[in-house]
Design an enzyme around this catalytic site. Structure first.
Site, PDB file in Angstrom:
ATOM      1  N   GLU A  67       6.411  -7.312  -5.931  1.00  0.00           N
ATOM      2  CA  GLU A  67       6.367  -7.177  -7.391  1.00  0.00           C
ATOM      3  C   GLU A  67       6.946  -8.408  -8.093  1.00  0.00           C
ATOM      4  OE1 GLU A  67       6.240  -2.400  -8.008  1.00  0.00           O
ATOM      5  OE2 GLU A  67       8.179  -3.231  -7.437  1.00  0.00           O
TER       6      GLU A  67
ATOM      7  N   GLU B 143       2.744   0.895  -0.493  1.00  0.00           N
ATOM      8  CA  GLU B 143       3.537   2.020  -0.993  1.00  0.00           C
ATOM      9  C   GLU B 143       2.575   3.114  -1.418  1.00  0.00           C
ATOM     10  OE1 GLU B 143       6.362   1.014  -4.063  1.00  0.00           O
ATOM     11  OE2 GLU B 143       6.996  -0.828  -3.027  1.00  0.00           O
TER      12      GLU B 143
END
Length: 953
Positions: free
Chosen positions: A394, A470
């Protein structure tokens, strides 16, 4: 500072651990104290003591701070505020008598976030990169006696902008500190290359080393000069069969043990392959965390984690979002897990300003990014378990990531690259996503996803394997929808599995003033900016007790499928090998035959040693003699380890399946004989039941006081019901509260005693709304039982599903033991019940509760045919349902459960509260992922269900 190098746990060169009690002083700002503390003669007698490795905020100095994405300081890169807690550390140590003279290295395994180091008054330098090793040459500074090591650690630094990793901010020296003797000619660095050719069965070994030396592998008869290659037949390393060869690297000054695993990782034919075969990742994301010591995790706890993973069919770990302690990777090599090794890099907080000033797209930060990439790769390059390098997490996109990718590819072309944050996959070898819903995963599996604007990039990405780095957010009760994801992974070869977020709840162990233990989360330490219990989103609780979600995951991803009802005929079971490499020769199959939950027979089942991907139909034995009688009968077939392994003993269960032998007979409503009659006072008596004549409420059953039952639709919202604030509408709990489902009101329309039944008509609705549920309770009875048939019909156009649909009632708290026939032994909901096997189960009522860190709906047992609650003398209450129902019992109301922030907020009352639910809304994973799938939603519709209540004497 020395250049990064490969880590090895031990050699014949001396090492000195510097762990222990250090002297410590905390200042509120970075410039509050001068450097005098680094002098050897400085008097630290007034300082306090601190255990190293550790983190000072968990030892009473300051407080922890949790944020998910927001930086807990002003975003002004690369600067940090003056309010910067700074810990000064001092440690005095002597050298062993046989240490000798010459070069030595001072090693720091991990310090958050910036350290400045002195030895015997000489400043060595400073470093950043909290979860990466740093080393200094100190041989000329060492003394035989009274060496003084001084370390100043700042909580915040420019490096903090690169470490916004959805975890507690825990400053301190949290990993190994040690001194390494480096004799002349000792190993400066080494790189083990051990590839495997699946076509020939041969491995090729070459070890690079500086300085030159020799490599021996006795089991393979190898004795090679470093830099020399040899190709020999070998047993390959895989996560399923992690075979390691013991070897030695010998130079003029040092002998280093080697553990060599031969394997080759490639992306070819659009797939991620190891040793020529597609692999399916049954993975978890793992932060390093301990509820008392934070990121300081000891080797025994690491091993415990990995044993839990292996025993729950986990075969892969993503080291979110930084390289772990190197001992963890040693254990992954030994026990067998695929590892995605992730760089110590995340800049998520810049997303809040549209990625403006993002360090990964700023050339001034590039040296820092490359330093982190180098330190990860050089440290971990010799681990066969590491099959993917990850650039970080991220961080948006930028030239810095491209520079990291280019360096890693040049240094280690043997491993593919991973990074999720760039949808174009310009710098990666796999297409990675977070929380893509089931429909999108299916499109990606068909290579029919939405195209990129650049045709060339689109064609390249469409040819890459797909991984969910994820998915299935394991926050609180959940995650739901695991089984549907797994079927997509098995259907579409491009979809190669993923990593559940995440392994452990990061609750910090605390006690109330009364001494009760609970686990704290964001906001519990007075943080001015925090993200609440979003830090508690794991498959195990902070104390590493498995949650029901881990049991569900184990069942869903089991590598052997055992099923019936697929056209193979009665008395047969289909066995499918879902391993990537192993055949089924290491498993022992057992059968059990049960009638109404009672075992009537058991034995071994002969199953061929099926190769990966193969399936066979196996005949079951005849039903045991005398076992055929009226009642539901079920075969249970289990796959167990035939022999001990490094991670579980013989007899450990790998997989199981259940097949119906005799279906449950269709329940026939019992014939009622009792007639309602007026009793003394304002009551109606029907069989063993005594009802309030005005409200129609059941007050006594066989003379024992009860409360209810009455229609109930509310549940204490789960974290997934609450949903993340960035999730699109509708968010279930928000809509439920908006409609007022947590404050339903009941109006009795009529109480009608008739010739054979008592009928109570009610309207149940929230204030301020025209929506309602009409409930008709029809009570019938005989002398020894009472039957409720409940009809529910909606009024109005309901815009959202219900949380639950059933009845709630109270009974005496003395009924403290539960027994039931149905799904168990753990909880299960419509989309989390794969692990619930049909059987006869029993446990104390208190053990029915699941202690989620933030209390919420929990403990429902699905598919229950009957349940009973008893006292120590065996007396109690029995409940039978038609159809099957969800059963839960607890010592507090749903209103109390909804209001609780921690487990210690729940206080047992004098009553038990029973929920007998005809249906429940699914769980999903909308706390960060997708919501409940349509087939698991509890849409508002007419419903009919019944229960029979009777006393046990």
């Amino acid at each position: 500072m020395l250049p990064p190098r490969a880590w090895y746990a031990a050699s014949d060169a001396a090492r000195l651990s510097l762990h222990g009690t250090w002297r410590f002083r905390l200042a509120p700002t970075a410039g509050a104290e001068g450097d005098a503390f680094a002098r050897p003669d400085f008097d630290d007698a007034t300082w306090q003591e601190l255990r190293v490795p550790g983190t000072w905020v968990l030892k009473g100095f300051g407080t922890p701070w949790y944020t998910n994405t927001a930086y807990p300081f002003p975003v002004d890169p690369p600067r940090v505020p003056d309010e910067n807690p700074t810990g000064d550390h001092r440690h005095v140590f002597d050298l062993p008598d046989d240490w000798g003279e010459g070069p030595a290295v001072l090693h720091f395994g991990g310090v958050e976030s910036c350290a400045r180091v002195w030895l015997n008054g000489q400043e060595l330098g400073h470093f950043k990169g909290s979860r990466l090793p740093h080393e200094f040459e100190v041989g000329t500074l060492l003394r035989p006696r009274r060496n003084v090591l001084a370390v100043r650690v700042h909580q915040w630094s420019s490096g903090s902008y690169l470490e916004d990793q959805d975890q507690w901010w825990l400053p301190g020296i949290f990993r190994n500190v040690s001194l390494h003797r480096r004799p002349e000619g000792s190993v400066a660095d080494h790189f083990v290359h051990a590839g495997f050719d699946h076509l020939t069965g041969e491995g090729t070994l070459r070890v690079e080393c500086s300085p030159a030396g020799r490599v021996t592998v006795p089991e393979l008869g190898l004795d090679l000069a470093t830099g020399e290659s040899a190709t020999v037949p070998v047993r390959p390393w895989t996560a399923e069969q992690p075979y390691l060869y013991d070897g030695q690297l010998v130079t003029a000054g040092e002998t280093v043990p080697l553990r060599i695993g031969f394997r080759t990782v490639r992306v070819e034919d659009g797939l991620l392959k190891v040793n020529g075969r597609r692999i399916l990742l049954r993975g978890v994301n793992r932060h390093e965390f301990h509820p008392q010591s934070g990121r300081t995790v000891d080797p025994d706890t690491m091993r415990r984690d990995l044993l839990l993973m292996k025993r729950r069919n986990v075969n892969a770990v993503r080291t979110s979002h930084y390289p772990p302690h190197p001992a963890f990777l040693d254990l992954c090599d030994e026990l067998g897990l695929w590892v995605v090794d992730e760089c110590d890099l995340e800049t998520h907080g810049f997303a809040q300003q549209g990625w403006r000033d993002n360090p990964v797209d700023d050339a001034r930060w590039e040296p820092a990014l490359l330093d982190r990439a180098r330190r990860m790769v050089e440290r971990d390059k010799n681990h066969p378990g590491v099959v993917l390098w990850s650039l970080g997490n991220e961080c948006g996109t930028g030239r810095g990531l491209s520079a990291m990718a280019s360096w890693i590819r040049d240094r280690d072309p043997s491993r593919p690259l991973h990074y999720e944050g760039d949808r174009s996959c310009a710098d990666t070898d796999v297409y990675s996503r977070m929380y893509a819903d089931h429909a999108e995963v299916e499109r990606i599996g068909r290579r029919a996803e939405e195209p990129l604007a650049d045709p060339e990039l689109d064609a390249r990405r469409r040819g890459l394997p797909f991984v969910l780095c994820e998915y299935a957010h394991a926050m609180g009760n959940g995650p739901g929808g695991l089984g549907e994801y797994q079927r997509l992974f098995e259907t579409y070869e491009r979809c190669q599995g993923g990593f559940v977020w995440e392994w452990i709840d990061h609750g910090i162990r605390r006690r109330t003033a009364e001494g009760e233990v609970f686990h704290a989360y964001g906001g519990d330490f007075g943080e001015e900016l925090h993200d609440g219990n979003f830090v508690c989103d794991g498959l195990v609780f902070p104390d590493r007790v498995p949650s029901p979600g881990l049991g569900e995951f184990k069942k869903v991803v089991e590598p052997v499928r055992i099923e019936g009802g697929t056209g193979d005929g009665p008395g047969a079971v289909r066995i499918t090998n879902l391993y990537d490499f192993a055949d089924l020769g290491h498993l022992d199959f057992r059968w059990r035959y049960e009638v109404e939950g009672e075992v009537r027979g058991h034995g071994r089942l002969a199953v061929p040693a099926l190769a990966p991907g193969e399936a066979a139909v196996v005949k079951l034995p005849p039903a045991p003699a005398g076992a055929v009688r009226a009642g539901e009968a079920i075969w249970t077939v289990r796959a167990l380890l035939a022999e001990d392994t490094a991670w579980a003993p013989a007899g450990h269960e790998i997989a199981w399946g259940q097949l119906t032998a005799v279906p449950r007979p269709a329940p026939a409503p019992p014939v009622a004989t009792a007639t309602p009659r007026r009793g003394e006072g304002n009551v109606v008596v029907l069989g063993p039941g005594t009802f309030d004549a005005t409200t129609g409420a059941l007050g006594y059953l066989d003379g024992v006081q009860v409360g209810g039952p009455r229609l109930d639709v509310w549940r204490a919202p789960t974290d997934n019901d609450e949903a993340a604030p960035w999730q699109p509408e509708p968010r279930p709990a928000t809509e439920w509260r908006r409609l007022g489902l947590h404050r339903m009101r009941h109006r009795v329309e009529s109480v009608e005693p008739g010739p054979g039944a008592l009928v109570v008509r009610t309207r149940v609705a929230p204030a301020g709304s025209p929506l309602a549920l009409h409930a008709v309770y029809r009570w019938t009875a005989r002398r020894d039982w009472l039957r409720l048939e409940l009809g529910v019909d909606p009024e109005g156009a309901w815009p959202v599903p219900l949380p639950r649909l059933g009845v709630r009632m109270s009974v005496s708290g003395s009924l403290g033991f539960a027994e039931w026939y149905g799904g168990g032994p753990g909880e299960g909901y419509p989309d989390t019940r794969a692990a619930a096997r049909i059987g006869r189960w029993s446990m104390p009522v208190d053990a029915l509760q699941t202690p989620y860190v933030r209390p919420q709906e929990n403990g429902a047992r699905p598919g229950v045919r009957w349940a009973q609650l008893t006292r120590t003398d065996g007396s109690g209450l029995r409940i039978e349902g038609d159809p099957d129902f969800f059963f839960s019992a607890r010592r507090w109301t749903d209103e109390e459960l909804t209001a609780a922030a921690h487990t210690t907020d729940l206080r047992a009352g004098e009553e038990l509260w029973l929920h007998l639910d005809h249906a429940q809304h699914g769980i999903g994973s909308q706390s960060c992922g997708p919501g409940v799938l349509p087939q698991h939603r509890l849409e508002v519709a007419p419903a009919r269900f019944s229960f029979v209540f009777s006393s046990l004497r």
